[in-house]
Design an enzyme around this catalytic site. Structure first.
Site, PDB file in Angstrom:
ATOM      1  N   LYS A 146      30.316 -36.995 -42.571  1.00  0.00           N
ATOM      2  CA  LYS A 146      29.232 -37.152 -41.609  1.00  0.00           C
ATOM      3  C   LYS A 146      28.021 -36.295 -41.989  1.00  0.00           C
ATOM      4  CE  LYS A 146      28.927 -34.984 -37.575  1.00  0.00           C
ATOM      5  NZ  LYS A 146      28.468 -34.602 -36.254  1.00  0.00           N
ATOM      6  N   LYS A 178      36.294 -27.812 -37.309  1.00  0.00           N
ATOM      7  CA  LYS A 178      35.545 -26.543 -37.267  1.00  0.00           C
ATOM      8  C   LYS A 178      36.466 -25.359 -37.551  1.00  0.00           C
ATOM      9  CE  LYS A 178      31.441 -28.131 -35.723  1.00  0.00           C
ATOM     10  NZ  LYS A 178      30.236 -28.123 -36.479  1.00  0.00           N
ATOM     11  N   LYS A 220      24.106 -31.170 -39.114  1.00  0.00           N
ATOM     12  CA  LYS A 220      22.987 -30.241 -39.187  1.00  0.00           C
ATOM     13  C   LYS A 220      23.397 -28.861 -39.641  1.00  0.00           C
ATOM     14  CE  LYS A 220      22.517 -30.105 -34.279  1.00  0.00           C
ATOM     15  NZ  LYS A 220      23.732 -29.482 -33.731  1.00  0.00           N
TER      16      LYS A 220
HETATM   17  P1  ATP Z   1      27.001 -29.274 -36.146  1.00  0.00           P
HETATM   18  O1  ATP Z   1      26.819 -29.431 -37.604  1.00  0.00           O
HETATM   19  O2  ATP Z   1      26.415 -28.016 -35.598  1.00  0.00           O
HETATM   20  O3  ATP Z   1      28.403 -29.492 -35.683  1.00  0.00           O
HETATM   21  P2  ATP Z   1      26.050 -31.929 -35.775  1.00  0.00           P
HETATM   22  O4  ATP Z   1      25.052 -32.194 -36.825  1.00  0.00           O
HETATM   23  O5  ATP Z   1      27.409 -32.483 -35.993  1.00  0.00           O
HETATM   24  O6  ATP Z   1      26.127 -30.385 -35.456  1.00  0.00           O
HETATM   25  P3  ATP Z   1      25.810 -32.309 -33.001  1.00  0.00           P
HETATM   26  O7  ATP Z   1      24.991 -31.287 -32.322  1.00  0.00           O
HETATM   27  O8  ATP Z   1      27.282 -32.138 -32.953  1.00  0.00           O
HETATM   28  O9  ATP Z   1      25.387 -32.494 -34.487  1.00  0.00           O
HETATM   29  O10 ATP Z   1      25.447 -33.732 -32.448  1.00  0.00           O
HETATM   30  C1  ATP Z   1      24.334 -34.079 -31.712  1.00  0.00           C
HETATM   31  C2  ATP Z   1      24.423 -35.508 -31.284  1.00  0.00           C
HETATM   32  O11 ATP Z   1      24.120 -36.336 -32.391  1.00  0.00           O
HETATM   33  C3  ATP Z   1      25.808 -35.934 -30.824  1.00  0.00           C
HETATM   34  O12 ATP Z   1      25.683 -36.919 -29.829  1.00  0.00           O
HETATM   35  C4  ATP Z   1      26.424 -36.495 -32.061  1.00  0.00           C
HETATM   36  O13 ATP Z   1      27.421 -37.445 -31.777  1.00  0.00           O
HETATM   37  C5  ATP Z   1      25.225 -37.132 -32.742  1.00  0.00           C
HETATM   38  N1  ATP Z   1      25.348 -37.064 -34.194  1.00  0.00           N
HETATM   39  C6  ATP Z   1      25.412 -35.937 -34.950  1.00  0.00           C
HETATM   40  N2  ATP Z   1      25.520 -36.235 -36.242  1.00  0.00           N
HETATM   41  C7  ATP Z   1      25.522 -37.579 -36.321  1.00  0.00           C
HETATM   42  C8  ATP Z   1      25.614 -38.505 -37.391  1.00  0.00           C
HETATM   43  N3  ATP Z   1      25.738 -38.095 -38.629  1.00  0.00           N
HETATM   44  N4  ATP Z   1      25.560 -39.821 -37.102  1.00  0.00           N
HETATM   45  C9  ATP Z   1      25.423 -40.254 -35.835  1.00  0.00           C
HETATM   46  N5  ATP Z   1      25.357 -39.436 -34.782  1.00  0.00           N
HETATM   47  C10 ATP Z   1      25.395 -38.114 -34.999  1.00  0.00           C
END
Ligand code: ATP
Ligand code: LTN
Length: 326
Positions: A190, A108, A193
């Site tokens: 990954k 980040k 969102k």
């Molecule tokens: P951001 O982009 O704001 O960092 P993010 O998409 O990475 O958000 P998080 O809010 O960090 O999502 O994650 C929410 C939950 O979903 C966490 O438990 C995270 O481990 C899981 N998660 C997020 N993205 C994935 C993915 N691509 N595959 C599997 N699990 C995920």
């Protein structure tokens, strides 16, 4: 069980398969607490109106994913001030070195080079507080959050070592398939969102035609054989992971099912399975969002129940560290 997601963007297929699906499947076996991590969301700059809207949308989506508010405590992190309070204490027991090693902080910081704030750095200390307040046995998260739960365990052990058994040491609960869903356009990154460009991400609220279009364009390879090989075939392997997580089929079964059929047919099948899985979630979320009164009653009751639990732990901690009781 306890977990949270920050309302920093639309929930994705990754958030669902990596985390929420696991929560919903276990509501009967555990006393469950799930929240919208709005305090965590502001470690990256958010538009206030978007943050407010997304927090409520996320609550509606939690419920639509199967988290019945009668059986799960659903709340908004900032409504339970004990998170910020214990967060400070945990900060004082988290080491600069260990926080510096966190992959999410490094990622980040690289992506938000103009806003590497203190909150981004101490994010895992607040997350540890979120967890430890509720004394959970399990924290169901995706692969990327494992490191933060490990840090939580280390800090809890450190604290217990000084003051006696205050915190339960929680275990990470990661799904066997789907713990790391990759972007559909860049299958070595990954699916995220807030960071993934639109074409690589499926949002829970996406319309069927958009989902199909994204899957049809998913990056694959030139071999034309559906087999699992994360290293050399990251795109196809990711699609296999998604298909397996949605349908419950093993990788061998998927390879056999698409033997000689080509990638076109495979992508279509994966897309359709996701469309059917998400359809009821999208419809139910949309319905719930028209009933703001109901959502409000859910998050209010949730904050009350969560606050009661959280306060018990916080009082104990304050006493242990030597604060004069109010
Ligand atoms: P951001 O982009 O704001 O960092 P993010 O998409 O990475 O958000 P998080 O809010 O960090 O999502 O994650 C929410 C939950 O979903 C966490 O438990 C995270 O481990 C899981 N998660 C997020 N993205 C994935 C993915 N691509 N595959 C599997 N699990 C995920
Ligand atoms: N850091 C997590 C969100 C999160 C969380 C938590 C998860 C905040 N507090 C407590 C589990 C338990 C993320 O980025 N997904």
């Amino acid at each position: 069980m306890l977990s949270g997601i920050k309302p920093s963007g639309e929930l994705t297929l990754g958030s669902y398969l990596g985390a929420i699906k696991n929560w919903a499947e276990r509501a009967d076996q555990y006393d469950c607490y799930y929240f919208m991590a709005d305090l965590h969301a502001i470690t990256v700059r958010q538009k206030p109106a978007d943050l407010r809207r997304r927090t409520l949308e996320q609550l509606a989506q939690y419920i639509a994913c199967g988290l019945d508010p009668e059986r799960n405590t659903l709340f908004i992190q900032s409504h339970v001030p004990q998170h910020a309070e214990l967060g400070w204490v945990v900060n004082c027991y988290s080491m600069f070195g260990e926080l510096s090693r966190m992959t999410q902080f490094k990622d980040k910081s690289a992506k938000n080079a103009d806003n590497i704030n203190g909150g981004l750095f101490t994010y895992p200390a607040l997350m540890a507080a979120d967890i430890l307040l509720y004394q959970p046995d399990y924290v169901p998260v995706g692969e990327d959050q494992k490191q933060h739960v490990e840090l939580t365990r280390a800090v809890a052990r450190r604290f217990n070592g000084v003051y006696g058994d205050v915190f339960k040491i929680p275990e990470t609960f990661v799904p066997k398939v789907g713990a790391r869903i990759m972007s559909l356009t860049n299958p070595t990154a990954k699916m995220s969102k807030s960071e993934d460009e639109d074409a690589g991400r499926i949002a829970l609220m996406d319309k069927p035609e958009d989902i199909m279009r994204i899957f049809k364009r998913a990056v694959t390879d030139s071999e034309n054989s559906v087999r699992f090989d994360r290293e050399n075939k990251p795109g196809i392997s990711n699609l296999m992971t998604i298909y397996s997580a949605v349908t419950g089929k093993s990788y061998d079964e998927i390879t056999a099912e698409f033997d000689g059929k080509g990638y076109g047919a495979f992508k279509l099948a994966v897309g359709e399975s996701v469309v059917e899985m998400l359809r009821p979630i999208r419809e139910e979320s949309t319905r719930l969002l028209t009933d703001k009164g109901y959502l409000e009653s859910v998050y209010r009751a949730g904050a009350e129940k969560a606050g009661y639990m959280a306060n018990k732990t916080l009082r104990k901690v304050y006493k242990k560290v030597g604060f004069v009781p109010r």
